[in-house]
Scaffold this motif. Structure first.
Motif, PDB file in Angstrom:
ATOM      1  N   ASP A 119      19.020  65.382  20.169  1.00  0.00           N
ATOM      2  CA  ASP A 119      18.850  64.252  20.891  1.00  0.00           C
ATOM      3  C   ASP A 119      20.119  63.722  21.256  1.00  0.00           C
ATOM      4  OD1 ASP A 119      16.203  64.373  20.594  1.00  0.00           O
ATOM      5  OD2 ASP A 119      16.127  62.995  18.843  1.00  0.00           O
ATOM      6  N   ALA A 120      20.917  63.740  20.504  1.00  0.00           N
ATOM      7  CA  ALA A 120      22.423  63.114  20.714  1.00  0.00           C
ATOM      8  C   ALA A 120      22.826  64.163  21.902  1.00  0.00           C
ATOM      9  CB  ALA A 120      23.337  63.092  19.626  1.00  0.00           C
ATOM     10  N   GLU A 121      22.927  65.320  21.883  1.00  0.00           N
ATOM     11  CA  GLU A 121      23.334  66.183  22.854  1.00  0.00           C
ATOM     12  C   GLU A 121      22.678  65.912  24.100  1.00  0.00           C
ATOM     13  OE1 GLU A 121      24.873  70.018  20.462  1.00  0.00           O
ATOM     14  OE2 GLU A 121      23.204  70.000  21.693  1.00  0.00           O
ATOM     15  N   ARG A 122      21.477  65.738  24.069  1.00  0.00           N
ATOM     16  CA  ARG A 122      20.606  65.314  25.424  1.00  0.00           C
ATOM     17  C   ARG A 122      21.060  64.205  26.157  1.00  0.00           C
ATOM     18  NH1 ARG A 122      16.441  67.766  23.705  1.00  0.00           N
ATOM     19  NH2 ARG A 122      15.746  66.148  22.409  1.00  0.00           N
ATOM     20  N   LEU A 123      21.165  63.100  25.283  1.00  0.00           N
ATOM     21  CA  LEU A 123      21.410  61.660  25.876  1.00  0.00           C
ATOM     22  C   LEU A 123      22.945  61.733  26.321  1.00  0.00           C
ATOM     23  CD1 LEU A 123      20.498  58.636  25.946  1.00  0.00           C
ATOM     24  CD2 LEU A 123      21.777  58.637  23.828  1.00  0.00           C
TER      25      LEU A 123
END
Length: 156
Positions: A91-95
């Motif tokens: 999720d951190a990478e996507r955001l």
């Protein structure tokens, strides 16, 4: 290694003075920030790690010295929430648009509130990730606060 990343572009666009430093990234290092400090031969307190968290389900960016741990209770309070937890790596990478180990507080895909542990203000210059694994940028902590509209508070 390219030193042109969304993070360095954002830093330049903000008109901040900075220096870029490359080091050999070790994906197996138990603590990436501490590995970066050791590789650059600088005190761990000056190398800040960028963490993505959720406060009451809302994303926030946390910048803290690589040798410190964030108090989720203090983070939640600083963000005006009741609870905080670390964001899942995917999720951190996507955001952010960055890979874990290369997440910078600058140049993220989506702007989120940024919280800086105020211990960083004790240093003339600090290092933050430059937007890719193995790249650190050194700048004044106040420049980080000003450019990101970060809130400096005790997070550890």
């Amino acid at each position: 290694m390219s030193r042109k990343t969304p993070a360095t572009v954002a830093i330049e666009r903000a008109g901040l003075a900075y220096e870029a430093f490359s080091y050999e990234y070790d994906p197996d290092a138990p603590q990436i920030g501490l590995h970066a400090a050791e590789s650059l031969s600088v005190p761990p307190a000056t190398v800040l790690k960028t963490l993505m968290a959720l406060v009451d389900g809302r994303p926030v960016c946390v910048v803290v010295a690589s040798d410190r741990e964030v108090s989720m209770k203090r983070l939640a309070a600083a963000a005006g929430g009741k609870s905080a937890q670390m964001m899942k790596p995917a999720d951190a990478e996507r955001l952010t648009g960055f890979r874990v180990g290369g997440i910078s507080p600058f140049g993220q895909r989506k702007a989120v509130p940024v919280f800086l542990d105020d211990a960083a203000l004790a240093h003339e210059r600090v290092y933050v990730n430059g937007g890719q694994r193995g790249l650190q940028v050194r700048l004044a902590p106040q420049a980080l606060i000003d450019a990101l509209r970060a809130k400096a508070t005790s997070l550890t």
